[in-house]
Design a protein around this motif. Structure first.
Motif, PDB file in Angstrom:
ATOM      1  N   ARG A   1      50.660  86.637  17.356  1.00  0.00           N
ATOM      2  CA  ARG A   1      51.938  86.421  18.042  1.00  0.00           C
ATOM      3  C   ARG A   1      52.131  87.397  19.190  1.00  0.00           C
ATOM      4  O   ARG A   1      52.584  87.010  20.268  1.00  0.00           O
ATOM      5  CB  ARG A   1      53.093  86.539  17.055  1.00  0.00           C
ATOM      6  CG  ARG A   1      53.259  85.324  16.195  1.00  0.00           C
ATOM      7  CD  ARG A   1      54.473  85.418  15.314  1.00  0.00           C
ATOM      8  NE  ARG A   1      54.632  84.176  14.578  1.00  0.00           N
ATOM      9  CZ  ARG A   1      55.255  84.080  13.430  1.00  0.00           C
ATOM     10  NH1 ARG A   1      55.784  85.140  12.877  1.00  0.00           N
ATOM     11  NH2 ARG A   1      55.358  82.916  12.825  1.00  0.00           N
ATOM     12  N   VAL A   2      51.790  88.646  18.974  1.00  0.00           N
ATOM     13  CA  VAL A   2      51.928  89.646  20.041  1.00  0.00           C
ATOM     14  C   VAL A   2      50.995  89.324  21.204  1.00  0.00           C
ATOM     15  O   VAL A   2      51.390  89.402  22.378  1.00  0.00           O
ATOM     16  CB  VAL A   2      51.667  91.068  19.486  1.00  0.00           C
ATOM     17  CG1 VAL A   2      51.490  92.079  20.594  1.00  0.00           C
ATOM     18  CG2 VAL A   2      52.791  91.478  18.563  1.00  0.00           C
TER      19      VAL A   2
ATOM     20  N   VAL B   1      49.705  86.338  22.056  1.00  0.00           N
ATOM     21  CA  VAL B   1      50.134  85.109  22.737  1.00  0.00           C
ATOM     22  C   VAL B   1      51.375  85.388  23.570  1.00  0.00           C
ATOM     23  O   VAL B   1      51.478  84.939  24.721  1.00  0.00           O
ATOM     24  CB  VAL B   1      50.380  83.976  21.717  1.00  0.00           C
ATOM     25  CG1 VAL B   1      51.071  82.788  22.369  1.00  0.00           C
ATOM     26  CG2 VAL B   1      49.075  83.543  21.104  1.00  0.00           C
ATOM     27  N   TYR B   2      52.321  86.132  23.023  1.00  0.00           N
ATOM     28  CA  TYR B   2      53.538  86.457  23.769  1.00  0.00           C
ATOM     29  C   TYR B   2      53.201  87.267  25.015  1.00  0.00           C
ATOM     30  O   TYR B   2      53.738  87.006  26.098  1.00  0.00           O
ATOM     31  CB  TYR B   2      54.511  87.226  22.875  1.00  0.00           C
ATOM     32  CG  TYR B   2      55.820  87.536  23.546  1.00  0.00           C
ATOM     33  CD1 TYR B   2      56.757  86.536  23.755  1.00  0.00           C
ATOM     34  CD2 TYR B   2      56.122  88.821  23.976  1.00  0.00           C
ATOM     35  CE1 TYR B   2      57.956  86.811  24.371  1.00  0.00           C
ATOM     36  CE2 TYR B   2      57.319  89.100  24.600  1.00  0.00           C
ATOM     37  CZ  TYR B   2      58.236  88.094  24.789  1.00  0.00           C
ATOM     38  OH  TYR B   2      59.417  88.376  25.402  1.00  0.00           O
TER      39      TYR B   2
ATOM     40  N   SER C   1      50.423  87.190  26.646  1.00  0.00           N
ATOM     41  CA  SER C   1      49.752  86.284  27.572  1.00  0.00           C
ATOM     42  C   SER C   1      50.761  85.399  28.301  1.00  0.00           C
ATOM     43  O   SER C   1      50.627  85.160  29.504  1.00  0.00           O
ATOM     44  CB  SER C   1      48.752  85.417  26.811  1.00  0.00           C
ATOM     45  OG  SER C   1      48.167  84.471  27.663  1.00  0.00           O
ATOM     46  N   VAL C   2      51.757  84.919  27.587  1.00  0.00           N
ATOM     47  CA  VAL C   2      52.782  84.081  28.208  1.00  0.00           C
ATOM     48  C   VAL C   2      53.574  84.886  29.237  1.00  0.00           C
ATOM     49  O   VAL C   2      53.879  84.404  30.323  1.00  0.00           O
ATOM     50  CB  VAL C   2      53.724  83.479  27.128  1.00  0.00           C
ATOM     51  CG1 VAL C   2      54.969  82.881  27.745  1.00  0.00           C
ATOM     52  CG2 VAL C   2      52.987  82.439  26.312  1.00  0.00           C
ATOM     53  N   MET C   3      53.879  86.123  28.921  1.00  0.00           N
ATOM     54  CA  MET C   3      54.673  86.946  29.831  1.00  0.00           C
ATOM     55  C   MET C   3      53.909  87.324  31.104  1.00  0.00           C
ATOM     56  O   MET C   3      54.520  87.657  32.116  1.00  0.00           O
ATOM     57  CB  MET C   3      55.137  88.234  29.134  1.00  0.00           C
ATOM     58  CG  MET C   3      56.171  87.991  28.076  1.00  0.00           C
ATOM     59  SD  MET C   3      57.704  87.407  28.788  1.00  0.00           S
ATOM     60  CE  MET C   3      57.805  85.756  28.181  1.00  0.00           C
TER      61      MET C   3
ATOM     62  N   LEU D   1      57.219  76.564  24.261  1.00  0.00           N
ATOM     63  CA  LEU D   1      56.435  77.789  24.067  1.00  0.00           C
ATOM     64  C   LEU D   1      56.889  78.532  22.812  1.00  0.00           C
ATOM     65  O   LEU D   1      56.058  79.034  22.049  1.00  0.00           O
ATOM     66  CB  LEU D   1      56.544  78.686  25.295  1.00  0.00           C
ATOM     67  CG  LEU D   1      55.859  78.166  26.549  1.00  0.00           C
ATOM     68  CD1 LEU D   1      56.168  79.078  27.734  1.00  0.00           C
ATOM     69  CD2 LEU D   1      54.363  78.044  26.350  1.00  0.00           C
ATOM     70  N   ALA D   2      58.195  78.597  22.599  1.00  0.00           N
ATOM     71  CA  ALA D   2      58.705  79.275  21.397  1.00  0.00           C
ATOM     72  C   ALA D   2      58.286  78.535  20.135  1.00  0.00           C
ATOM     73  O   ALA D   2      57.911  79.153  19.130  1.00  0.00           O
ATOM     74  CB  ALA D   2      60.223  79.381  21.467  1.00  0.00           C
TER      75      ALA D   2
ATOM     76  N   LEU E   1      54.616  79.160  19.554  1.00  0.00           N
ATOM     77  CA  LEU E   1      54.418  80.531  19.081  1.00  0.00           C
ATOM     78  C   LEU E   1      54.746  80.639  17.593  1.00  0.00           C
ATOM     79  O   LEU E   1      54.039  81.313  16.845  1.00  0.00           O
ATOM     80  CB  LEU E   1      55.288  81.488  19.891  1.00  0.00           C
ATOM     81  CG  LEU E   1      55.144  82.965  19.614  1.00  0.00           C
ATOM     82  CD1 LEU E   1      53.748  83.432  19.971  1.00  0.00           C
ATOM     83  CD2 LEU E   1      56.168  83.755  20.403  1.00  0.00           C
TER      84      LEU E   1
END
Length: 88
Positions: free
Chosen positions: A33-34, A36-37, A39-41, A58-59, A62
């Protein structure tokens, strides 16, 4: 007496197995999760304009993808390892 001792050892082994795989699954889920988050940011602003990359989708991805990974690595992996050792 030996049968009770063997049963107690098996119980402790199963408890340790489930605890270890649950802990590893939680740790892996958090790490995914960290990552992927993060990467999205790091995506450009235009990336979020695409319909497949809306904040709601996206949420949801995730939350669900990490949960599916945890389900696969938690008890399922423990049962598979247990069955392999039983065959050996």
């Amino acid at each position: 007496g030996m049968f009770l001792l063997l049963g107690g050892g098996a119980m402790l082994g199963h408890f340790a197995q489930h605890t270890a795989f649950a802990w590893a699954g939680e740790k892996l889920t958090r790490r995914i999760r960290v990552m992927v988050y993060g990467s999205v940011m790091r995506q450009e602003v235009g990336w979020f304009d695409q319909p497949s990359n809306s904040p709601g989708r996206l949420a949801t991805r995730l939350a669900t993808d990490a949960a599916l990974l945890k389900a696969t690595t938690g008890d399922q992996l423990g049962v598979t390892v247990q069955a392999m050792f039983a065959l050996v």
